[in-house]
Structure formats: structure tokens, C-alpha cells
Write an enzyme that holds these catalytic residues in place. Structure first.
Site, mmCIF file in Angstrom:
data_model
loop_
_atom_site.group_PDB
_atom_site.id
_atom_site.type_symbol
_atom_site.label_atom_id
_atom_site.label_comp_id
_atom_site.label_asym_id
_atom_site.label_seq_id
_atom_site.Cartn_x
_atom_site.Cartn_y
_atom_site.Cartn_z
ATOM 1 N NE ARG A 193 -3.849 -2.283 1.814
ATOM 2 C CZ ARG A 193 -4.896 -2.564 2.547
ATOM 3 N NH1 ARG A 193 -5.410 -1.639 3.314
ATOM 4 N NH2 ARG A 193 -5.450 -3.755 2.501
ATOM 5 C CD GLU A 198 -1.268 4.307 4.815
ATOM 6 O OE1 GLU A 198 -1.522 5.515 4.995
ATOM 7 O OE2 GLU A 198 -2.141 3.443 4.584
ATOM 8 N NE ARG A 226 -1.785 3.045 15.102
ATOM 9 C CZ ARG A 226 -2.792 3.106 15.949
ATOM 10 N NH1 ARG A 226 -4.032 3.059 15.501
ATOM 11 N NH2 ARG A 226 -2.586 3.217 17.236
ATOM 12 C CG HIS A 227 -0.382 3.234 8.522
ATOM 13 N ND1 HIS A 227 -0.790 4.053 9.541
ATOM 14 C CD2 HIS A 227 -1.509 2.696 7.988
ATOM 15 C CE1 HIS A 227 -2.123 4.026 9.624
ATOM 16 N NE2 HIS A 227 -2.578 3.202 8.697
ATOM 17 C CD GLU A 276 -8.455 -1.616 10.891
ATOM 18 O OE1 GLU A 276 -8.749 -0.424 10.795
ATOM 19 O OE2 GLU A 276 -8.241 -2.343 9.911
ATOM 20 C CB SER A 331 -11.271 -5.075 8.121
ATOM 21 O OG SER A 331 -10.582 -3.996 8.518
HETATM 22 P P1 AMO Z 1 -7.983 -3.611 5.525
HETATM 23 O O1 AMO Z 1 -7.678 -2.588 4.491
HETATM 24 O O2 AMO Z 1 -8.665 -3.120 6.773
HETATM 25 O O3 AMO Z 1 -8.958 -4.742 4.937
HETATM 26 O O4 AMO Z 1 -6.658 -4.383 5.907
HETATM 27 C C1 AMO Z 1 -6.690 -5.504 6.757
HETATM 28 C C2 AMO Z 1 -5.654 -5.387 7.844
HETATM 29 O O5 AMO Z 1 -4.368 -5.254 7.255
HETATM 30 C C3 AMO Z 1 -3.539 -4.462 8.086
HETATM 31 N N1 AMO Z 1 -3.022 -3.305 7.335
HETATM 32 C C4 AMO Z 1 -1.790 -2.788 7.472
HETATM 33 N N2 AMO Z 1 -0.760 -3.143 8.263
HETATM 34 C C5 AMO Z 1 0.372 -2.409 8.182
HETATM 35 N N3 AMO Z 1 0.550 -1.352 7.344
HETATM 36 C C6 AMO Z 1 -0.457 -0.961 6.537
HETATM 37 N N4 AMO Z 1 -0.257 0.069 5.702
HETATM 38 C C7 AMO Z 1 -1.698 -1.689 6.576
HETATM 39 N N5 AMO Z 1 -2.875 -1.591 5.928
HETATM 40 C C8 AMO Z 1 -3.667 -2.578 6.395
HETATM 41 C C9 AMO Z 1 -4.393 -4.005 9.262
HETATM 42 C C10 AMO Z 1 -5.798 -4.171 8.731
HETATM 43 O O6 AMO Z 1 -6.732 -4.389 9.749
HETATM 44 N N6 AMO Z 1 -9.719 -6.744 2.034
HETATM 45 C C11 AMO Z 1 -9.920 -6.276 3.383
HETATM 46 C C12 AMO Z 1 -10.050 -7.442 4.368
HETATM 47 C C13 AMO Z 1 -11.300 -8.233 4.191
HETATM 48 O O7 AMO Z 1 -12.386 -7.641 4.097
HETATM 49 O O8 AMO Z 1 -11.211 -9.471 4.155
HETATM 50 C C14 AMO Z 1 -8.727 -5.410 3.768
HETATM 51 O O9 AMO Z 1 -7.693 -5.412 3.155
HETATM 52 O O10 AMO Z 1 -4.154 -4.895 10.342
#
Ligand code: AMO
Length: 433
Positions: free
Chosen positions: A214, A216, A222-223, A356, A359
Site C-alpha cells: 500500500r 501509504e 502502525r503503517h 486495528e 477487518s
Molecule cells: P484492511 O484494508 O482493513 O482490509 O486491511 C486488513 C488489515 O491489514 C492491516 N493493514 C496494514 N498493516 C500495516 N501497514 C499498513 N499500511 C496496513 N494496511 C492494512 C491491518 C488491517 O486491519 N480486504 C480487506 C479485508 C477483508 O475484508 O477481508 C482489507 O484489506 O491490520
């Protein structure tokens, strides 16, 4: 023939044997008539003891002049010893230098001076030599094995889906574009579309543990831009609750597996949390936070406050935030809107305090509604033809979740920053090492 190489942890069983050990020279200290060299390998540290009048004087000279972290092979006789911290020492006969380290080191291995995270990550190869840092990756490996065995025992098949894609699933803003032989492609933000497609293929229950990318831009603890996502998908779930129950089981089993693997050295953070985790409807949480007006997604400050309230009310570190409003999940086109109230989805997040972790929820499996969701998310269904095909020839109802493995490791290892949960993390500013 030189004797076989042995590891530090084996020496205590080899009293009297002539062996070779090999590894990094961690430290050398001379104290009057004796000198100690510490040699570190993948299993621990061995003490090599030199004694004036007994050991070859050339060995004192060699070891005292060698920079720390040089790689050496030491041959000698093992001797149990009450005086050594390890209860065993090696009395050397020969020392050979396999790889001489440059000096000074970019950061110390045994010095207790704290080093900035950036410096540590810039010289990660050296940083990873510290036993406590390496311990994070041992923990991580146990957690991963625990997650895998939990899902396998629930009947999920491990799959691998493509990471080079023509379209995104989680919103355009965080897509990494790649030039694919002159065509625009993207790195997978998640395996979302493919895990759903496999349900149409009749796979019933699948999971994947793989990198997700991502773009980001936010610089937070946390990202990261490359993370490991655990994704699970199941056909015919018995509502959102069945998906939550699965997620709960997976967390508990992964913790249990890791506790067993680590034995008495397992930390308190791995203790089994009580179940069921609290389930808190989004609207109720919004009320606690004193929010009014149309529902909005939670920001970092809201999450902090919510975690405090949940702690006060339930004393529970893990909890679910449930029934996300459709307006908050507008971009999540694959989320099913509730039949009884289309302003709500069955979507939920799993939290650990204010972080979080996952999801998920029930998916929209009806083609016409899915196309409508795509349009209301501002997306053109024609760009999703191969995904939508899966819904045209018989698609079972289904649901699942995406779980951030690095965030779980951050929690369970007690790390202040998610970057420390990855060997070589990637963020907005870091593309090497
Ligand atoms: P979502 O976008 O909430 O859901 O991502 C799911 C989980 O992935 C982790 N996460 C990350 N961890 C670290 N750095 C990041 N940039 C990052 N982005 C996300 C988080 C988050 O809760 N497709 C849906 C899931 C589904 O519906 O099955 C999804 O990707 O822990």
C-alpha cells in the site's frame, strides 16, 4: 580432518570433547592471567578461555587485535566450569579468522547504549545480530506457524494469489503502479478479489499469508508500505458472527501454539485473553465518543479514546467493532449491506486496544448489487470483468477477513513501532536495505 563444528547450545553436553565452534567474535576481555573471548552463533554464545602459561601466546595476540564481530573458527577442548556463566568453556588450541570485520561497527551489538531506530534499520544486518532483536523473528515465526495450523485445523486450504494486478480492491489512493510491459499494472493491496473468486471455484475455505502493498504516505508507528496480510475466506458463513468467531479462534490458537513453542520463556503478552471478545456496534462506540452527525470513520484520536472506554467497561484488550455504517464503508464495494437495514453493513474490525488488527465481514455475492456498489464507490464495473465473472456463474454467499500479521507481532512482542516487526521494513522513506 578438523573436528565437526558444534553450536554454543551443544557444548554443555560435550565435556572433554575436542570440537570446533564458529561465529562472530562478540567480545574479548583480558583479566590478568586469563582472557575471555565470546563467540556467538545462531544458538547462543560460547566462552573461549585463554590461560597464561597454558594457552598458546599467539592466540592472545590474535584475539586481542581482532575487531569485534569478525568471524572466527575456534578449535579446542570443551570443559565444564562452575566459573563460567554458561557452565562450560572452550580451551582453544587454534583460532582461524574467516572474515575480518571492519571497525568501528555502525552500531554496537552488546553495548547497552540505545540506538535510534533509523540507525538500526539503516544497518539492519548488524542490528539483527542482537539476540533480543532476533528473538522478535523467532516469535514471529511461531505466530505464523500458529496462524497456519489454526486455519488448517478449521478446514482452510492455503492458497497463493497473484501480486501483480490490473486493478485495485482497496481504493485508488494507496495503489503502487508498475509498468507491466508498457501496460499499467499495480501491486496487490490485498488478495481480496482473488480469495472471493476462489469461493466461486468451489474452494469452500481458503486462506493466504502473503505480502500486501500500500502506497501509504502517512508516517506512523502502525503503517508500512509492504505488510504481511493473513486473508481468510469461507463459503456459506452463518452470518457475520461466524466470521468473528473464526477470527477469535485463530487468535486464541495462534497464541496457544506460540506459548507452547516458547515454553517457560513465553511472555505475559501471550496469555490467553478471555472470550468472547466484546462486540461493540459502531453506533454505540460513536455514542461513547460523543460524536454527532453523519457517521465518520474513526481517526487515531477516536481509537485511543475508544480503547480507554473499552478498557474501563470491559477490561478487555481485544474487542470487535461491529456493524460499520454503509457510508463509512462506501469504498468497500464487496461488503454486503444488511438486508434489514441497508444503511449498515455486517462489517467489523478487530482491535487490540487502539490498534486495528483485522477487518472483515459478509460479502455481497449478488452480481447486480455488487455492480451497484462498484458504481456508488465511483468505480466502473467494466474494469472488474474477470472478478465479476466469478459472480455470473453461481457464487455462494461468503465472507472472511484480512488480518495484519505485522500488527499482531507488534502487539505480542510489545514493539513501539511496527517497523521492528519486519526484517527489512518498507515505508514512505525506506526502500533499502
Ligand atoms: P484492511 O484494508 O482493513 O482490509 O486491511 C486488513 C488489515 O491489514 C492491516 N493493514 C496494514 N498493516 C500495516 N501497514 C499498513 N499500511 C496496513 N494496511 C492494512 C491491518 C488491517 O486491519 N480486504 C480487506 C479485508 C477483508 O475484508 O477481508 C482489507 O484489506 O491490520
Amino acid at each position: 580432518m578438523p573436528p565437526p563444528r558444534r553450536l554454543a547450545r551443544e557444548l554443555a553436553q560435550l565435556d572433554g570433547a575436542t570440537v570446533r565452534i564458529g561465529g562472530h567474535l562478540e567480545d574479548y576481555r583480558a583479566l590478568g592471567g586469563v582472557a575471555f573471548a565470546l563467540v556467538r552463533d545462531g544458538s547462543g554464545t560460547s566462552q573461549v578461555t585463554l590461560k597464561k602459561g597454558v594457552s598458546d601466546p599467539a592466540l592472545f595476540e590474535l584475539l586481542s587485535s581482532l575487531p569485534r564481530e569478525s568471524v572466527v573458527l575456534v578449535e579446542g577442548r570443551v570443559q565444564l566450569s562452575q566459573k563460567s556463566n554458561r557452565g562450560v568453556e572452550l580451551l582453544p588450541t587454534t583460532v582461524s579468522v574467516v572474515s575480518r570485520s571492519e571497525s568501528p561497527l555502525p552500531l554496537g551489538i552488546i553495548d547497552k547504549v540505545p540506538t535510534e531506530l533509523d540507525t538500526r534499520l539503516n544497518h539492519r544486518v548488524i542490528d539483527l545480530r542482537k539476540p533480543e532483536v532476533r528473538g522478535i523473528f523467532e516469535l514471529r515465526a511461531h505466530i505464523l506457524a500458529g496462524l497456519r495450523s489454526a486455519l488448517a485445523s478449521e478446514g482452510f486450504l492455503e492458497v497463493e494469489t497473484p501480486k501483480l494486478l490490473r486493478q485495485g480492491a482497496e481504493g485508488g489512493a494507496t495503489l503502487f503502479a508498475v509498468d507491466y510491459f508498457g501496460e499499467q499494472a499495480y501491486l496487490a493491496q490485498s488478495p481480496q478479489l482473488y480469495k472471493q473468486m476462489l469461493i466461486s471455484s468451489g474452494f469452500e475455505r481458503v486462506f493466504e499469508i502473503a505480502p500486501a502493498f500500500r502506497a501509504e504516505p502517512s508516517d506512523t508507528v502502525r503503517h508500512i508500505t509492504e505488510f504481511t496480510s493473513l486473508d481468510a475466506e469461507m463459503a456459506f458463513p452463518d452470518g457475520a458472527e461466524a466470521i468473528r468467531a473464526l477470527l477469535e479462534t485463530v487468535v486464541l490458537q495462534a497464541l496457544a501454539h506460540t506459548r507452547t513453542a516458547l515454553g517457560p520463556s513465553a511472555s505475559e503478552r501471550l496469555a490467553a485473553p478471555s472470550t468472547p471478545f466484546p462486540r461493540i456496534p459502531f453506533a454505540e462506540a460513536a455514542g461513547w465518543l460523543g460524536r454527532s452527525g453523519p457517521p465518520r470513520d474513526l481517526g487515531a484520536d477516536d481509537e485511543k479514546r475508544l480503547a480507554e472506554v473499552v478498557q474501563e467497561k470491559f477490561g478487555a484488550p481485544y474487542y470487535f467493532l461491529t456493524e460499520f455504517p454503509t457510508s463509512v464503508k462506501a469504498k468497500t464495494f464487496y461488503a454486503e449491506r444488511q438486508e434489514s437495514d441497508p444503511s449498515l453493513t455486517g462489517y467489523f474490525d478487530l482491535y487490540h486496544r487502539d490498534l486495528e488488527l483485522a477487518s472483515g465481514g459478509p460479502r455481497e455475492h449478488r452480481l447486480d448489487r455488487l455492480e451497484a456498489n462498484l458504481r456508488s464507490a465511483g468505480l466502473d464495473p467494466s474494469g472488474f470483468a474477470s472478478y465479476l465473472e466469478a459472480f455470473r456463474f453461481g457464487m455462494p454467499p461468503h465472507g472472511g477477513f484480512g488480518f495484519g500479521v505485522d500488527r499482531l507481532v507488534k502487539v505480542l512482542a510489545g514493539l513501539p513501532n511496527i517497523r521492528e516487526s519486519r526484517l527489512f521494513p518498507r515505508d514512505r522513506y525506506r526502500l533499502e536495505p
